[in-house]
Design a protein around this motif. Sequence first.
Motif, PDB file in Angstrom:
ATOM      1  N   PRO A   1      20.699  37.641  90.554  1.00 19.31           N
ATOM      2  CA  PRO A   1      21.391  38.759  89.899  1.00 19.31           C
ATOM      3  C   PRO A   1      21.004  40.100  90.517  1.00 19.31           C
ATOM      4  N   ARG A   2      21.936  41.029  90.453  1.00 19.00           N
ATOM      5  CA  ARG A   2      21.740  42.336  91.085  1.00 19.00           C
ATOM      6  C   ARG A   2      20.491  43.043  90.548  1.00 19.00           C
ATOM      7  N   ARG A   3      20.201  42.868  89.245  1.00 19.42           N
ATOM      8  CA  ARG A   3      19.072  43.561  88.639  1.00 19.42           C
ATOM      9  C   ARG A   3      17.721  43.138  89.234  1.00 19.42           C
ATOM     10  N   SER A   4      17.695  41.952  89.852  1.00 22.12           N
ATOM     11  CA  SER A   4      16.427  41.423  90.366  1.00 22.12           C
ATOM     12  C   SER A   4      16.291  41.540  91.872  1.00 22.12           C
ATOM     13  N   ARG A   5      17.324  42.053  92.549  1.00 23.33           N
ATOM     14  CA  ARG A   5      17.323  41.968  94.007  1.00 23.33           C
ATOM     15  C   ARG A   5      16.263  42.841  94.659  1.00 23.33           C
TER      16      ARG A   5
ATOM     17  N   GLU B   1      24.884  32.985  85.457  1.00 20.57           N
ATOM     18  CA  GLU B   1      23.500  32.891  85.879  1.00 20.57           C
ATOM     19  C   GLU B   1      22.912  31.555  85.426  1.00 20.57           C
TER      20      GLU B   1
ATOM     21  N   GLU C   1      19.070  37.296  98.808  1.00 21.94           N
ATOM     22  CA  GLU C   1      19.207  38.182  97.643  1.00 21.94           C
ATOM     23  C   GLU C   1      20.602  38.119  97.034  1.00 21.94           C
TER      24      GLU C   1
END
Length: 719
Positions: free
Chosen positions: A75-79, A113, A71
Amino acid sequence: MVVQADGDGAPAIGMPSGASEQEAQRLRLILEAAPSAMLMVDRSGHVVLINAQAEQLFGIGRARLLEMEVEDLIPRRSRAAHHTYRSRYLARPAARPMGAGRDLYGLRGDGTEVPIEIGLNPITIGEESFVLASVIDISERLATQAALESVGRDSLRRSILASMPCSVVATDLEGRILAANPATEVLLGYPEAELVGQPLGRLYSGPGHGGRAADLPAVATGEEREVDYRRRDGSTVAVGEVISPVIDDDGGVVTGYLAVAFDITKRVEARARVAYLASHDSLTGLPNRATLTRHLEEAIREAERKQELVALLLLDVDHFKRVNDSLGHHAGDRLLLGLADRLRHTAQDRDLVARLGGDEFVVVICGLTRIDEVTARVDRLAAALPGSVTVDNREVLATASIGCAVYPDHGRSPAHMLKHADIAMYRAKAAGRNNLRWYDESMGADGSDKLVLSTALQQALDREGELSVAYQPQVDLATGTLVGFEALARWSSPALGVVPPDRFIPVAEDSGLIAHLGAHVLRQACRDAVTLREELDLPLRMAVNVSPRQFARSTWLDELDAALADSGLDPAALELEITEGTLMDDDNDVRLVLHELKSIGTRIVVDDFGQGYSSLAYLTRFPVDKLKIDREFVRRIAATHADAAVIDAILAMSHALGMRVAAEGVETREQVDYLSARGCDEAQGFYYGEGVPLPEVARHAHLLAASAHPSPSRAEGLM
């Protein structure tokens, strides 16, 4: 699963369940050869293995990547969503090809990204499960697709198409080719003029491609699909193809189609490599346990339908650890490769030869209807297996212990057949190795199962009275007099009865109980040695075997000191028998322990010499007092001149180096005369008596003394 550094500084996977370091290195090299980024992730999400392409894709160094969780690379938004998806995937793992599933972005080390596409394959190593992910940067493809969306509106369409790195073919509503860019000629070899006016279907290899006019609306979805194109020279190329409709800006009417294709040969090769790795052993190339299980399930179903038999042979290489210890793991790998090749050539086309791991192989024989056919096939295969394998210009004798189970009598599932073949194989080892045993129900009932024996042995070590020590005489060949005894472990179980040493000693070694068993025998032998020396009034020596595990224990020297102190035995009366493998470790710890043993006065003996493939010159590095010639050479004295020559060489060089030589396994007068005539110092074996408990030793010693007489003089024997 751990990751360590190999000699070159590159990380190497720490393989579980007995897998060798060489197999781990081989797996890493296979992944390094993959054209796409490869990551192996364990069940907790930790990255445990990567290749150089992964470093390049994510812009993160290897050492840092191996400290991260998967993870951390998105990106943090998808973790959170990815963590949930990963948990669902691990609950029902299955191969997921490229292009399937969700769009993802990777997070590079610099915070940028990158759009990626991921293919997943579950893989099992030993008893542990992992996921092998193949990751591709799709930035170029997305850029191409984005550019194509504006092709219909852009007056510079031709120049844009000409600059595209992917093949782009424009058609009308009927699928007739109107234009093709230069990349198409590079990919397929067709000039644009040769393609214009031809149906789009001409580009495809094989039926069902969807290139016909009637099929185009259905396949023009803008989604990638994998197809094979046929080049102008007749060869084929795998491509990822996206067909999109061309929309008229004025009325929103479909006026034609654009077929965008790019070469995915490397992707297909990488996927095939991963699939092969998941189903085959990385060392030998044989099918692995997972493939074996699937094959066996299918074979059983077919046999049930046709009323046929299925035979399963489980082969365990004899003395494999000894080869690894004496010649190194690379030699062990060469031996396994030689045996795998021999099995391939011996088996028939319909048979399956697989490697379970370590030194175990399996052969599955199908399509037989009578048990005598099964027996004949199995016997032929077993007879063809033993023989020498060339390893580093040495001829290494390779034999195996074989257990055989037959469907339906010995099991109706792969698990039961493997279990029963394993029990039978274990019985073959107990019978002296280089043997074949067929499973029968009594084997499971009488405790042959290793788990049953291991549990019972642990209980025996915790109790009084089950384990005992027997003593086998050792005789001076020149005088015929008794000079000592070897202490031999014995086990009489209330539940299993008398368990032979060749059954429980291997279990003790495999389970780690050998150190506790060895300590028990050492203490008892030292006490009994004092009793025998006093009772027989002879300066007898007591020989005690020391296993490699026991020798490696940090507390072993303290255990030895305590045994000598508690018993009052003179250290000079104690002989400690160690294996060649212990010496071949050749590290400072081994040397220090051996010199410590010599400093307190004990004698050091190398047991089973000759089967470990070491050399006498090598032994000069250590303070060795005596060699014991392996019983296999003694047994074959009369049968082969080669083995007699080996004994002659060992005797001559040992004496030149100041070492005494003893022969074990002496059973006949012919062997006694041969050994004595060539100057062998001592002998031990059934010719002089088997191992007996302490109360019977004195009587046997007196019988031996009464019948003792010097062997023929060495001078006379040499004439």
